[in-house]
Design an enzyme around this catalytic site. Structure first.
Site, mmCIF file in Angstrom:
data_model
loop_
_atom_site.group_PDB
_atom_site.id
_atom_site.type_symbol
_atom_site.label_atom_id
_atom_site.label_comp_id
_atom_site.label_asym_id
_atom_site.label_seq_id
_atom_site.Cartn_x
_atom_site.Cartn_y
_atom_site.Cartn_z
ATOM 1 N N GLU A 1 22.817 69.739 -9.584
ATOM 2 C CA GLU A 1 23.615 68.692 -10.125
ATOM 3 C C GLU A 1 23.363 68.396 -11.528
ATOM 4 O O GLU A 1 22.104 68.298 -12.010
ATOM 5 C CB GLU A 1 23.591 67.489 -9.312
ATOM 6 C CG GLU A 1 24.817 67.087 -8.720
ATOM 7 C CD GLU A 1 26.239 66.842 -9.544
ATOM 8 O OE1 GLU A 1 26.239 67.816 -10.277
ATOM 9 O OE2 GLU A 1 27.012 66.055 -9.187
ATOM 10 N N ASP A 2 24.259 68.067 -12.397
ATOM 11 C CA ASP A 2 24.075 67.724 -13.620
ATOM 12 C C ASP A 2 23.366 66.365 -13.821
ATOM 13 O O ASP A 2 22.469 66.157 -14.616
ATOM 14 C CB ASP A 2 25.488 67.683 -14.543
ATOM 15 C CG ASP A 2 26.569 67.117 -13.762
ATOM 16 O OD1 ASP A 2 26.414 66.409 -12.918
ATOM 17 O OD2 ASP A 2 27.811 67.042 -14.576
ATOM 18 N N ASP B 1 24.273 59.435 -10.566
ATOM 19 C CA ASP B 1 24.677 58.003 -11.198
ATOM 20 C C ASP B 1 24.549 57.189 -10.163
ATOM 21 O O ASP B 1 23.298 56.442 -9.870
ATOM 22 C CB ASP B 1 26.033 58.039 -11.789
ATOM 23 C CG ASP B 1 26.627 57.144 -12.598
ATOM 24 O OD1 ASP B 1 25.813 55.957 -12.903
ATOM 25 O OD2 ASP B 1 27.762 56.839 -12.493
ATOM 26 N N PHE C 1 27.175 56.223 -20.980
ATOM 27 C CA PHE C 1 27.921 57.613 -20.514
ATOM 28 C C PHE C 1 27.623 58.634 -21.548
ATOM 29 O O PHE C 1 27.819 58.530 -22.864
ATOM 30 C CB PHE C 1 29.612 57.189 -20.566
ATOM 31 C CG PHE C 1 30.445 58.417 -19.886
ATOM 32 C CD1 PHE C 1 30.448 58.086 -18.821
ATOM 33 C CD2 PHE C 1 30.805 59.515 -20.525
ATOM 34 C CE1 PHE C 1 31.189 58.974 -17.950
ATOM 35 C CE2 PHE C 1 31.316 60.264 -19.722
ATOM 36 C CZ PHE C 1 31.675 60.118 -18.461
ATOM 37 N N ARG D 1 31.644 69.814 -22.880
ATOM 38 C CA ARG D 1 30.504 70.176 -22.024
ATOM 39 C C ARG D 1 29.711 71.271 -22.812
ATOM 40 O O ARG D 1 28.611 71.764 -22.285
ATOM 41 C CB ARG D 1 31.202 70.855 -21.079
ATOM 42 C CG ARG D 1 31.897 70.412 -20.092
ATOM 43 C CD ARG D 1 32.135 71.101 -18.871
ATOM 44 N NE ARG D 1 33.427 70.448 -18.052
ATOM 45 C CZ ARG D 1 33.051 69.603 -17.012
ATOM 46 N NH1 ARG D 1 31.806 69.403 -16.681
ATOM 47 N NH2 ARG D 1 34.064 69.220 -16.317
#
Ligand code: IMP
Ligand code: MG
Length: 176
Positions: free
Chosen positions: A97-98, A101, A150, A163
Site C-alpha cells: 500500500e502507498d 492513515d 496531506f 501521482r
C-alpha cells in the site's frame, strides 16, 4: 484552494529506504516465492520500485478499492472494485500500500485475504501516518513514519493529481 508545498521526503531518501525494505523482505522470505498485491492506484510506483529490488521469485497482482474521491478525508467505508486474479491458498502474500492513515483500508484488506488460507500474510506500506490511527493495526514493513499532513507524490494523489512526482510533498490547504 490548495497549493503544492514543501518536499517532506526526497526521492533519494525514498530510493534508499525502498532498497532497505526489499533487502529485509528478501532475507525474511529466503527460499520462498512471494505474491505482492498492490492496491491501485496509489501503490503502483512503490510496488514497481520494490518488486525490482527483491531477490526472490515474485508474482504481482493488483486490487482496486473505491476511490478516495476528491476529499482529503477518508470516508471510512472501503469498497472492493476489483479483486486479484488468482487463488492465494498456500501462498506468501504481502499487501503493498502507498500509505496507512486511519488504518481502515489496510485492516479491510487483511480481513479480505485472511479468510482465503494464505501460507502467510503481511503488509508493506511506504508511508505511515501513525498518529491518525483509529484501527489498531501496525504494518509489518513500512518505509517512513510521517506527521499528520496531506501528502502527494510517489503514487499518492490529491484529486487524482501529483501521482507522478518523484518526491513526497505536502499539500497546503488555503482558506479563501
Ligand atoms: P486509511 O484507510 O485511513 O488508512 O487511508 C488509507 C488510504 O487513504 C490510502 O490508501 C490513500 O489512498 C489515502 N490517503 C491517506 N492519507 C493520504 C495522504 O496524505 N495523501 C494521499 N492519500 C492519502
Ligand atoms: Mg490508496
Amino acid at each position: 484552494m490548495h497549493k503544492l508545498g514543501d518536499i517532506l521526503i526526497s526521492r533519494e531518501d525514498i530510493r534508499e529506504k525502498v532498497r532497505g525494505l526489499a533487502a529485509q523482505i528478501s532475507a525474511d522470505y529466503a527460499g520462498k516465492d512471494i505474491l505482492l498485491v498492490g492496491v491501485l492506484k496509489g501503490a503502483m510506483i512503490f510496488l514497481a520500485d520494490i518488486c525490482r529490488e527483491i531477490n526472490l521469485p515474485v508474482v504481482i497482482d493488483f486490487i482496486v478499492l473505491s476511490s478516495y474521491g476528491l476529499e482529503a478525508q477518508t470516508s471510512g467505508v472501503v469498497l472492493l472494485r476489483k479483486d486479484i486474479d488468482d487463488n492465494i491458498e498456500g501462498k506468501h502474500v504481502i499487501i503493498v500500500e502507498d500509505i496507512i492513515d486511519t488504518g481502515v483500508t489496510l485492516n479491510f484488506l487483511k480481513g479480505h485475504f485472511e479468510t482465503r488460507a494464505p501460507a502467510s500474510l503481511k503488509t508493506c506500506v511506504a508511508f505511515d501516518k501513525f498518529s491518525r490511527r483509529t484501527v489498531d493495526i501496525t504494518p509489518d514493513y513500512y518505509g517512513f513514519q510521517i506527521p499528520d499532513k496531506f501528502v502527494v507524490g510517489y503514487g499518492l494523489d490529491y484529486a487524482n493529481l501529483y501521482r507522478n512526482l518523484h518526491d513526497l510533498r505536502v499539500i497546503d490547504f488555503i482558506d479563501e
